[in-house]
Write a protein that holds these residues in place. Structure first.
Motif, PDB file in Angstrom:
ATOM      1  N   ARG A 635       7.193  69.099   1.311  1.00 19.14           N
ATOM      2  CA  ARG A 635       7.925  70.195   1.952  1.00 19.14           C
ATOM      3  C   ARG A 635       8.522  69.794   3.295  1.00 19.14           C
ATOM      4  N   SER A 639      14.707  73.485   4.613  1.00 19.11           N
ATOM      5  CA  SER A 639      14.358  74.279   3.441  1.00 19.11           C
ATOM      6  C   SER A 639      15.130  73.881   2.185  1.00 19.11           C
ATOM      7  N   PHE A 642      14.161  68.791  -1.402  1.00 23.38           N
ATOM      8  CA  PHE A 642      13.320  68.788  -2.590  1.00 23.38           C
ATOM      9  C   PHE A 642      12.936  67.354  -2.932  1.00 23.38           C
ATOM     10  N   GLU A 680      12.422  78.866  -6.526  1.00 22.09           N
ATOM     11  CA  GLU A 680      13.287  77.960  -5.767  1.00 22.09           C
ATOM     12  C   GLU A 680      14.757  78.289  -6.016  1.00 22.09           C
ATOM     13  N   ARG A 721       9.192  73.094  -4.648  1.00 23.05           N
ATOM     14  CA  ARG A 721       9.811  72.008  -3.872  1.00 23.05           C
ATOM     15  C   ARG A 721      10.135  70.806  -4.745  1.00 23.05           C
TER      16      ARG A 721
END
Length: 760
Positions: A635, A639, A642, A680, A721
């Motif tokens: 993480r 944001s 990935f 996600e 993620r």
């Protein structure tokens, strides 16, 4: 090809859809006479070995010893379609580069030796003797260390042995191999732990285990015959724990197409009793968490006057390093374990309880665990867990890498290695009388670095699709184009063959399904499966073209032209493969009685010392090996960051694409997809069917410029993620320098990326 769509069906692995897919493959590629003739010969004594995966054969075999994807591999090789000189005359290389990978291979079997002509930008037919003479003259002009000899796992033991013999008499140890890109962490990580770099189990052990832990592999697509054994484990009440970032259909439930009753009543067998979607890169954290639970349970039991959890007698007699391992795993804080693994402490404790309760445990793993910068250490943590309870070296226990290509393990056993040991060097010199080079050579990454940096002059590929299989294609492809010589030995056209060097040759060879006639009559070759069984393979079909040669004959042809004073009697060896096997037996004494043993139904098992609790390590013990810390938090960063893992579709084997469907994941008619979970997708503001762009990041989180645009979002149950897409299309996202420093394997399964919604 079917219209592109996403459709998530709720159906088990196998069943009628598998039977239909197999029938469609047969109908598209072969004629009915061939289908019936060879279907019952595959993976049988006296028949031919599957050209697909390395899963062991049942003994005695089932009536039809075939799975869906093995049948596709067979039909793809035994196809009635042909890629002839006339085809190449009609299509320039520039045009063919615009074709998709499926269409290239779907043209059918190569029929003639070909040489690239730069003036016309086409491949043109060439006589074998002319081609060998030209290749030999070029190789004579190079320093041996500037030539790379690549081997694919389709290569037989006999051809691989001759290939390494040719390379070493030529004067180098540059032997990049497909195993460098799949299970090199097994070959490097297991020997210091248990003294052998192979599986310690046989099929019989699967019938006796109480618990099977499956980590980082997808048997429903990559080795479907394994599902039959998973089904039997489940039906007798043993547990299967699946650990994988994606929830794969082939580990959930299964209807065996060979079971008429289950096919009729459509009642699948549940496989995994528990499924844990670990984060990409979180395997080591999870394993350390499980070990912490087991050790703490052991110490609590002793403090309460209860029986020990660990196998203390085994640890004392057979192992070294327990105290260091104990200190390491107890020092990792739970919040870090949860953060990196993506699993709650309660979930990890549940896995530990199953392990504690099981008397006999097997761990099976695939490339989802190996293709990381920490791949070697991931494998060693699995060994650590097994050693805690003595789960290696007794019935129903052990560790098992589930390898891909049918003879990727055998190639290494018979000498395809860039690091020859003293025994190999000494025995080759005794047998043949030439000086074997002592300096270690190149594995796959080092070979491609040499090519990309202009230090290599030539590349010879024994099968495979190396250019597409390697990472960082924006560097690798220009490097291959700059080579003076490239020789590709194969059965069908692929994209690597269109990456043209100054002098480029295409040598077509017999497939596993075809009769190999030499001076001494029809010949068998041998392969080693992923559990160290060695058996013969006899082709049954007439060759696709009278101009084809066997792999062994092609190696011998190049060797004779390159080494006019060779100390090897190449003609004698290729005239009778028994003589090659005699030489293999001399160089590798574990093959004692080779020719006699392969004539027994089912072949023979190469001894595995660790399975007998004989530890061929420097200290004579099985070693607990400590991993410093755990992997980085997936993480980290902003944001939109990935961790990307690459994977096969269900209509794919390695870089060979059989079609554009991936029915177990709900994808039809396309390959430009990105899998993520629902949460996600919502966080990114995208829905299933929307398009996104992805860009690879460096370790500091900076954009690299390597990207894939226009990927269609497919929502699937998987870790947070995390994202996934297909290789080889995504291989360019992987930096050539991003590899496991212990084993050299590229980190295909953990690529930091950023995802952005594509413009409308």
């Amino acid at each position: 090809m079917a219209h592109s769509k996403i459709h998530h069906g709720h159906y088990p692995a196998g069943g009628w859809l598998a039977a239909k897919a197999l029938g469609d493959a047969f109908h598209e590629q072969m004629n009915m006479r061939e289908e019936i003739k060879i279907m019952f010969e595959m993976n049988k004594p006296g028949g031919f070995d599957c050209p697909g995966c390395a899963w062991p054969d049942a003994n005695p075999p089932h009536p039809v010893e075939m799975c869906e994807n093995g049948g596709k591999a067979m039909s793809w090789e035994a196809t009635s379609k042909r890629t002839t000189p006339e085809f190449f005359a009609k299509h320039t290389v520039g045009e063919l580069l615009g074709w998709c990978d499926y269409d290239l291979e779907n043209e059918g079997r190569l029929t003639h030796p070909m040489k690239y002509d730069a003036v016309s930008d086409t491949y043109q037919a060439v006589e074998w003797d002319t081609a060998f003479a030209e290749v030999g003259a070029l190789l004579q002009s190079y320093a041996p260390e500037t030539v790379e000899f690549y081997t694919s796992g389709r290569t037989s033991n006999e051809a691989a042995f001759l290939y390494q013999l040719f390379g070493r008499e030529y004067g180098h140890n540059n032997f990049p191999d497909c195993s460098n890109m799949c299970h090199e962490p097994t070959s490097v990580g297991l020997p210091p732990a248990i003294g052998v770099g192979k599986a310690t189990i046989t099929l019989d052990d699967l019938a006796e285990c109480d618990l099977l832990i499956s980590i980082g592999h997808n048997p429903g697509t990559n080795h479907p015959r394994m599902l039959t054994y998973l089904r039997e484990i489940s039906r007798r009440g043993a547990k299967i724990v699946a650990i994988n970032p994606l929830k794969e259909r082939g580990l959930i439930d299964f209807i065996p197409p060979q079971s008429p009753m289950q096919m009729v009543d459509f009642q699948p067998t549940k496989l995994a009793s528990d499924y844990y979607t670990v984060r990409v890169g979180g395997d080591a954290a999870l394993l350390k968490g499980v070990m912490r639970c087991v050790i703490e349970a052991h110490e609590a039991a002793l403090a309460a006057g209860q029986p020990a959890v660990l196998d203390e007698a085994f640890i004392a007699e057979h192992t070294s390093g327990y105290e260091a391992l104990r200190a390491d795993v107890l020092a990792v804080p739970w919040d870090k374990i949860e953060q990196v693994s993506g699993l709650a402490r309660s979930q990890i404790e549940a896995i530990a309880r199953l392990y504690i309760e099981a008397e006999r445990t097997i761990i099976c793993y695939g490339m989802g665990a190996t293709q990381h910068e920490s791949g070697t250490q991931n494998i060693q943590q699995m060994v650590n867990l097994l050693l805690l309870k003595g789960n290696i070296g007794r019935p129903g226990t052990g560790i098992s890498p589930v390898r891909g290509h049918s003879n990727v393990q055998g190639d290494r056993t018979v000498g395809i290695t860039e690091k020859p040991n003293a025994a190999l060097i000494g025995n080759l010199e005794k047998r043949y009388g030439f000086d074997v080079p002592k300096t270690w050579g190149h594995a796959a990454v080092a070979s491609m670095q040499a090519i990309a940096e202009g230090r290599a002059k030539a590349l010879i590929c024994m099968g495979g699709n190396l250019v597409m299989a390697m990472p960082d294609q924006s560097r690798c492809i220009p490097g291959v184009k700059s080579l003076d010589l490239a020789v590709h030995i194969g059965t069908k056209l692929n994209r690597s063959h269109l990456t043209i060097s100054k002098n480029t040759y295409l040598f077509p060879v017999l497939g596993r399904t075809e009769i190999d006639r030499q001076a001494g009559g029809e010949q068998a070759v041998t392969v080693e499966d992923s559990m160290s069984m060695v058996h013969a393979s006899w082709g049954k079909l007439e060759p696709a073209s009278p101009h084809l040669k066997s792999e062994c004959a092609v190696v011998a042809g190049m060797a004779k032209a390159t080494l006019p004073d060779s100390k090897v009697d190449w003609d004698k060896l290729i005239g009778n493969y028994d003589l090659i096997r005699d030489d293999i037996e001399f160089v590798f004494p574990e093959f004692a009685g080779f020719n006699e043993k392969i004539r027994r139904p089912g072949g023979f098992h190469l001894r595995n010392a660790a399975a007998e609790r004989e530890w061929n390590t420097p200290n004579g013990k099985a070693n607990f090996l400590v991993m410093d810390g755990i992997n980085e938090d997936p993480r980290a960063g902003d944001s939109s960051r990935f961790s990307l893992t690459t994977l096969r579709s269900h209509d794919q084997y390695n870089t060979t694409v059989y079609g554009l469907d991936d029915r177990y994941r709900g994808v039809y008619g396309m390959r430009n997809v990105l899998f993520i979970n629902a949460a996600e997708a919502a966080g990114l503001g995208v829905a299933e069917g929307d398009k996104v762009n992805i860009e690879a990041l460096d370790k500091a989180g900076r954009p690299t410029g390597r990207r894939l645009d226009g990927l269609v979002v497919v929502v699937i149950e998987m870790a947070d993620r995390a994202a996934a897409t297909y290789f080889p299309e995504a291989n360019d996202l992987v930096d050539l320098e991003n590899f496991d420093k212990a084993s050299g394997i590229p980190a295909y399964k953990n690529v930091p990326i950023r995802i952005e919604k594509a413009p409308a």
